[in-house]
Design a protein around this motif. Structure first.
Motif, PDB file in Angstrom:
ATOM      1  N   PRO A  57       0.812  -1.230   0.000  1.00 49.04           N
ATOM      2  CA  PRO A  57       0.000   0.000   0.000  1.00 49.04           C
ATOM      3  C   PRO A  57       0.840   1.272   0.000  1.00 49.04           C
ATOM      4  CG  PRO A  57      -0.064  -1.039   2.163  1.00 49.04           C
ATOM      5  CD  PRO A  57       0.592  -2.015   1.238  1.00 49.04           C
ATOM      6  N   LEU A  58       2.044   1.214   0.563  1.00 47.41           N
ATOM      7  CA  LEU A  58       2.881   2.412   0.560  1.00 47.41           C
ATOM      8  C   LEU A  58       3.321   2.768  -0.858  1.00 47.41           C
ATOM      9  CD1 LEU A  58       5.112   1.977   3.743  1.00 47.41           C
ATOM     10  CD2 LEU A  58       3.072   3.384   3.435  1.00 47.41           C
ATOM     11  N   LEU A  59       3.627   1.760  -1.655  1.00 48.11           N
ATOM     12  CA  LEU A  59       3.968   2.023  -3.054  1.00 48.11           C
ATOM     13  C   LEU A  59       2.777   2.627  -3.794  1.00 48.11           C
ATOM     14  CD1 LEU A  59       6.142  -0.980  -4.316  1.00 48.11           C
ATOM     15  CD2 LEU A  59       6.713   1.451  -4.434  1.00 48.11           C
ATOM     16  N   VAL A  60       1.606   2.062  -3.564  1.00 48.17           N
ATOM     17  CA  VAL A  60       0.397   2.592  -4.203  1.00 48.17           C
ATOM     18  C   VAL A  60       0.153   4.032  -3.759  1.00 48.17           C
ATOM     19  CG1 VAL A  60      -2.102   2.310  -4.418  1.00 48.17           C
ATOM     20  CG2 VAL A  60      -0.611   0.298  -4.430  1.00 48.17           C
ATOM     21  N   PHE A  61       0.440   4.307  -2.496  1.00 43.11           N
ATOM     22  CA  PHE A  61       0.253   5.655  -1.954  1.00 43.11           C
ATOM     23  C   PHE A  61       1.189   6.664  -2.621  1.00 43.11           C
ATOM     24  CE2 PHE A  61       1.738   8.742   1.322  1.00 43.11           C
ATOM     25  CZ  PHE A  61       0.575   9.501   1.414  1.00 43.11           C
ATOM     26  N   LEU A  62       2.416   6.235  -2.918  1.00 37.51           N
ATOM     27  CA  LEU A  62       3.398   7.158  -3.487  1.00 37.51           C
ATOM     28  C   LEU A  62       3.238   7.346  -4.994  1.00 37.51           C
ATOM     29  CD1 LEU A  62       6.691   6.205  -1.579  1.00 37.51           C
ATOM     30  CD2 LEU A  62       5.108   8.085  -1.121  1.00 37.51           C
ATOM     31  N   ILE A  63       2.679   6.363  -5.672  1.00 37.00           N
ATOM     32  CA  ILE A  63       2.505   6.464  -7.125  1.00 37.00           C
ATOM     33  C   ILE A  63       1.173   7.144  -7.415  1.00 37.00           C
ATOM     34  CG2 ILE A  63       2.269   5.166  -9.266  1.00 37.00           C
ATOM     35  CD1 ILE A  63       4.024   2.994  -8.007  1.00 37.00           C
ATOM     36  N   ARG A  64       1.213   8.269  -8.134  1.00 34.81           N
ATOM     37  CA  ARG A  64       0.013   9.083  -8.304  1.00 34.81           C
ATOM     38  C   ARG A  64      -0.508   9.153  -9.739  1.00 34.81           C
ATOM     39  NH1 ARG A  64      -0.253  12.202  -3.570  1.00 34.81           N
ATOM     40  NH2 ARG A  64       0.439  10.759  -1.948  1.00 34.81           N
ATOM     41  N   SER A  65       0.154   8.532 -10.680  1.00 31.70           N
ATOM     42  CA  SER A  65      -0.317   8.631 -12.062  1.00 31.70           C
ATOM     43  C   SER A  65       0.161   7.428 -12.861  1.00 31.70           C
ATOM     44  CB  SER A  65       0.199   9.921 -12.718  1.00 31.70           C
ATOM     45  OG  SER A  65       1.607   9.874 -12.880  1.00 31.70           O
ATOM     46  N   HIS A  66      -0.459   7.263 -14.025  1.00 35.59           N
ATOM     47  CA  HIS A  66      -0.049   6.191 -14.930  1.00 35.59           C
ATOM     48  C   HIS A  66       1.401   6.383 -15.356  1.00 35.59           C
ATOM     49  CE1 HIS A  66       0.338   4.034 -18.768  1.00 35.59           C
ATOM     50  NE2 HIS A  66      -0.575   3.210 -18.286  1.00 35.59           N
ATOM     51  N   ARG A  67       1.790   7.626 -15.564  1.00 35.15           N
ATOM     52  CA  ARG A  67       3.168   7.918 -15.976  1.00 35.15           C
ATOM     53  C   ARG A  67       4.159   7.490 -14.899  1.00 35.15           C
ATOM     54  NH1 ARG A  67       6.308  12.090 -14.505  1.00 35.15           N
ATOM     55  NH2 ARG A  67       8.163  12.526 -15.793  1.00 35.15           N
ATOM     56  N   GLU A  68       3.857   7.802 -13.648  1.00 36.67           N
ATOM     57  CA  GLU A  68       4.763   7.425 -12.562  1.00 36.67           C
ATOM     58  C   GLU A  68       4.837   5.910 -12.404  1.00 36.67           C
ATOM     59  OE1 GLU A  68       4.281  11.441  -9.783  1.00 36.67           O
ATOM     60  OE2 GLU A  68       3.548   9.508  -9.059  1.00 36.67           O
ATOM     61  N   ALA A  69       3.704   5.240 -12.591  1.00 38.61           N
ATOM     62  CA  ALA A  69       3.712   3.777 -12.531  1.00 38.61           C
ATOM     63  C   ALA A  69       4.573   3.198 -13.646  1.00 38.61           C
ATOM     64  CB  ALA A  69       2.284   3.247 -12.626  1.00 38.61           C
ATOM     65  N   ALA A  70       4.493   3.801 -14.830  1.00 38.79           N
ATOM     66  CA  ALA A  70       5.293   3.333 -15.963  1.00 38.79           C
ATOM     67  C   ALA A  70       6.783   3.533 -15.699  1.00 38.79           C
ATOM     68  CB  ALA A  70       4.874   4.069 -17.236  1.00 38.79           C
ATOM     69  N   ILE A  71       7.129   4.645 -15.060  1.00 35.36           N
ATOM     70  CA  ILE A  71       8.533   4.907 -14.735  1.00 35.36           C
ATOM     71  C   ILE A  71       9.039   3.871 -13.726  1.00 35.36           C
ATOM     72  CG2 ILE A  71      10.103   6.531 -13.602  1.00 35.36           C
ATOM     73  CD1 ILE A  71       8.440   8.799 -14.797  1.00 35.36           C
ATOM     74  N   GLY A  72       8.227   3.577 -12.716  1.00 34.60           N
ATOM     75  CA  GLY A  72       8.614   2.563 -11.746  1.00 34.60           C
ATOM     76  C   GLY A  72       8.775   1.197 -12.383  1.00 34.60           C
ATOM     77  N   LEU A  73       7.865   0.857 -13.285  1.00 35.58           N
ATOM     78  CA  LEU A  73       7.952  -0.425 -13.981  1.00 35.58           C
ATOM     79  C   LEU A  73       9.201  -0.487 -14.855  1.00 35.58           C
ATOM     80  CD1 LEU A  73       6.452  -3.100 -14.437  1.00 35.58           C
ATOM     81  CD2 LEU A  73       5.318  -2.034 -16.388  1.00 35.58           C
ATOM     82  N   ALA A  74       9.530   0.629 -15.488  1.00 38.93           N
ATOM     83  CA  ALA A  74      10.740   0.678 -16.311  1.00 38.93           C
ATOM     84  C   ALA A  74      11.992   0.485 -15.457  1.00 38.93           C
ATOM     85  CB  ALA A  74      10.807   2.007 -17.055  1.00 38.93           C
ATOM     86  N   ALA A  75      11.984   1.042 -14.246  1.00 43.48           N
ATOM     87  CA  ALA A  75      13.123   0.861 -13.341  1.00 43.48           C
ATOM     88  C   ALA A  75      13.259  -0.600 -12.929  1.00 43.48           C
ATOM     89  CB  ALA A  75      12.956   1.748 -12.110  1.00 43.48           C
ATOM     90  N   LEU A  76      12.125  -1.236 -12.643  1.00 44.12           N
ATOM     91  CA  LEU A  76      12.150  -2.658 -12.298  1.00 44.12           C
ATOM     92  C   LEU A  76      12.675  -3.490 -13.463  1.00 44.12           C
ATOM     93  CD1 LEU A  76      11.406  -5.099 -10.524  1.00 44.12           C
ATOM     94  CD2 LEU A  76       9.081  -4.943 -11.442  1.00 44.12           C
ATOM     95  N   ALA A  77      12.169  -3.210 -14.663  1.00 38.55           N
ATOM     96  CA  ALA A  77      12.603  -3.953 -15.843  1.00 38.55           C
ATOM     97  C   ALA A  77      14.085  -3.724 -16.125  1.00 38.55           C
ATOM     98  CB  ALA A  77      11.759  -3.540 -17.052  1.00 38.55           C
ATOM     99  N   SER A  78      14.557  -2.509 -15.901  1.00 42.12           N
ATOM    100  CA  SER A  78      15.973  -2.205 -16.132  1.00 42.12           C
ATOM    101  C   SER A  78      16.864  -2.993 -15.180  1.00 42.12           C
ATOM    102  CB  SER A  78      16.223  -0.705 -15.958  1.00 42.12           C
ATOM    103  OG  SER A  78      15.480   0.047 -16.892  1.00 42.12           O
ATOM    104  N   GLY A  79      16.464  -3.049 -13.915  1.00 45.60           N
ATOM    105  CA  GLY A  79      17.243  -3.812 -12.946  1.00 45.60           C
ATOM    106  C   GLY A  79      17.302  -5.282 -13.294  1.00 45.60           C
ATOM    107  N   GLN A  80      16.176  -5.840 -13.699  1.00 45.25           N
ATOM    108  CA  GLN A  80      16.153  -7.250 -14.077  1.00 45.25           C
ATOM    109  C   GLN A  80      16.938  -7.504 -15.364  1.00 45.25           C
ATOM    110  OE1 GLN A  80      14.536 -10.199 -12.426  1.00 45.25           O
ATOM    111  NE2 GLN A  80      15.267  -8.647 -10.999  1.00 45.25           N
ATOM    112  N   ALA A  81      16.930  -6.530 -16.266  1.00 42.66           N
ATOM    113  CA  ALA A  81      17.732  -6.665 -17.485  1.00 42.66           C
ATOM    114  C   ALA A  81      19.217  -6.723 -17.147  1.00 42.66           C
ATOM    115  CB  ALA A  81      17.441  -5.504 -18.432  1.00 42.66           C
ATOM    116  N   VAL A  82      19.637  -5.913 -16.184  1.00 40.43           N
ATOM    117  CA  VAL A  82      21.038  -5.937 -15.747  1.00 40.43           C
ATOM    118  C   VAL A  82      21.388  -7.307 -15.165  1.00 40.43           C
ATOM    119  CG1 VAL A  82      22.676  -4.997 -14.073  1.00 40.43           C
ATOM    120  CG2 VAL A  82      21.183  -3.458 -15.357  1.00 40.43           C
ATOM    121  N   VAL A  83      20.504  -7.838 -14.330  1.00 39.28           N
ATOM    122  CA  VAL A  83      20.736  -9.156 -13.737  1.00 39.28           C
ATOM    123  C   VAL A  83      20.829 -10.226 -14.816  1.00 39.28           C
ATOM    124  CG1 VAL A  83      19.684 -10.972 -12.324  1.00 39.28           C
ATOM    125  CG2 VAL A  83      19.677  -8.613 -11.523  1.00 39.28           C
ATOM    126  N   MET A  84      19.905 -10.178 -15.755  1.00 36.37           N
ATOM    127  CA  MET A  84      19.863 -11.194 -16.799  1.00 36.37           C
ATOM    128  C   MET A  84      21.096 -11.138 -17.698  1.00 36.37           C
ATOM    129  SD  MET A  84      18.918 -11.570 -20.261  1.00 36.37           S
ATOM    130  CE  MET A  84      17.797 -10.198 -20.540  1.00 36.37           C
TER     131      MET A  84
END
Length: 357
Positions: A94-121
């Motif tokens: 819920p804290l993540l949901v609380f901090l994310i306020r728009s579709h754009r911000e959610a997309a940025i967070g998802l891109a950060a997650l994908a970038s980190g996993q790409a580095v690992v892979m």
């Protein structure tokens, strides 16, 4: 970039990093949420009230019962408090949901997650190719064959699960980022192959094949989806079995472990140990069906049920678990815990449907 978004990006990327970095990022999440909450409470017109989240209510109810169960837990108070803190990490949702306020911000967070996993892979593939990678350190001596291609995660199981899920994220990004479609498709394939070829985790195999099946199911016309659901899992499993030696070996080993377990508890094998832990969990639930044995008590009650030599199987201390969340919640909180777990999953799905797309 606001403080909110910075923390979201840091946490999303840190999921792919060692546990110390992830723990720091989680702490930052709690601090940032507190700061934002205080700021908004002093505004004349505060922003959207996020306490209406259904999942937040179920998480708070779960944590309340975990806390109350300190009164009857069979674990030591130290072990119980450590377990309670671990369960408190549910508040990250819920804290993540609380901090994310728009579709754009959610997309940025998802891109950060994908970038980190790409580095690992990519790092994992470089390690498999014996190409030196300066951004990780490896212990001296022969590499553990189970973790030799795992750069950051605590185990091969963690990495295989995260990469299998990340493959699905990469696949979805092909639609939202059409200019990067060739890259996202390549990342999807590379992540799935990493799990199937380099990782020995059979749970990862199931998730990787499931991700590939879902991608196929939702890529065909609706009239073909039923056939795809029935045929695709079989085709992909057979293809992996006959083309990936490690996949075939691990599947055959799983079959052998199941056969051995039928003749008696085989705690020396991965599948045998889990089935035995699940059986003992069921026995523990039967002894305290309503409210369970209390927070942090799973290891304690399971060792008591097993008897002499339990530490040789479950290890010293209170760090073992059944590798099955439903059994963990029900063992420690009884039927009340089971209802809370199912309710929380349902609430998360309901909240997910409320999000704007």
């Amino acid at each position: 970039m606001s403080l909110r978004l910075v923390v979201v990006v840091v946490l999303a990327f840190a999921i792919s990093l060692p546990i110390a970095a992830l723990s720091i990022a989680k702490a930052l999440l709690f601090v940032a949420a507190l700061i934002v909450l205080i700021r908004e409470n002093f505004k004349v017109q505060p922003k959207e009230n996020h306490t209406s989240s259904l999942s937040l209510k179920w998480i708070l109810a779960s944590l309340a019962l975990w806390t109350i169960s300190l009164l009857w837990t069979k674990a030591t108070i130290d072990d119980a408090l450590v377990a309670l803190v671990k369960h408190g990490k549910l508040m990250c949702i819920p804290l993540l949901v609380f901090l994310i306020r728009s579709h754009r911000e959610a997309a940025i967070g998802l891109a950060a997650l994908a970038s980190g996993q790409a580095v690992v892979m990519v790092t994992s593939w470089l390690m498999a190719a014996n190409i030196p990678v300066f951004w990780i350190t490896r212990p001296s001596g022969p590499a553990d064959p189970l973790t030799q291609y795992v750069p950051y995660a605590d185990s091969y199981l963690d990495q295989s699960i995260m990469l299998a899920v990340s493959a699905g994220i990469f696949w979805q990004l092909r639609e939202s980022q059409p200019k990067l479609k060739p890259v996202t498709l390549l990342l999807t394939l590379a992540a799935l192959l990493n799990v199937l070829i380099l990782m020995p985790g059979r749970t990862g195999y199931v998730l990787a094949l499931s991700t590939a099946c879902l991608a196929a199911i939702f890529s065909v016309p609706r009239k073909l989806r039923v056939v795809t659901i029935l045929v695709m899992p079989v085709l992909l499993a057979l293809a992996a079995y006959h083309t990936v030696p490690q996949f075939k070996q691990r599947v055959q080993l799983a079959a052998q472990e199941l056969v051995h377990h039928r003749s008696g508890p085989d705690v020396g094998s991965s599948i045998g140990a889990r089935l035995y832990m699940w059986k003992l969990s069921a026995d523990a639930i039967a002894k305290a069906p309503l409210l369970g044995s209390g927070v942090g008590s799973w290891s304690t009650v399971i060792k008591q049920l097993h008897g002499a030599g339990a530490s040789l199987i479950f290890g010293e201390g209170n760090g073992s678990n059944p590798h099955q969340e439903i059994l963990l919640w029900t063992t420690e909180l009884g039927l009340a815990g089971l209802l809370l777990f199912v309710g929380l999953l349902t609430a998360l799905l309901i909240d997910l449907r409320r999000f704007p797309t």
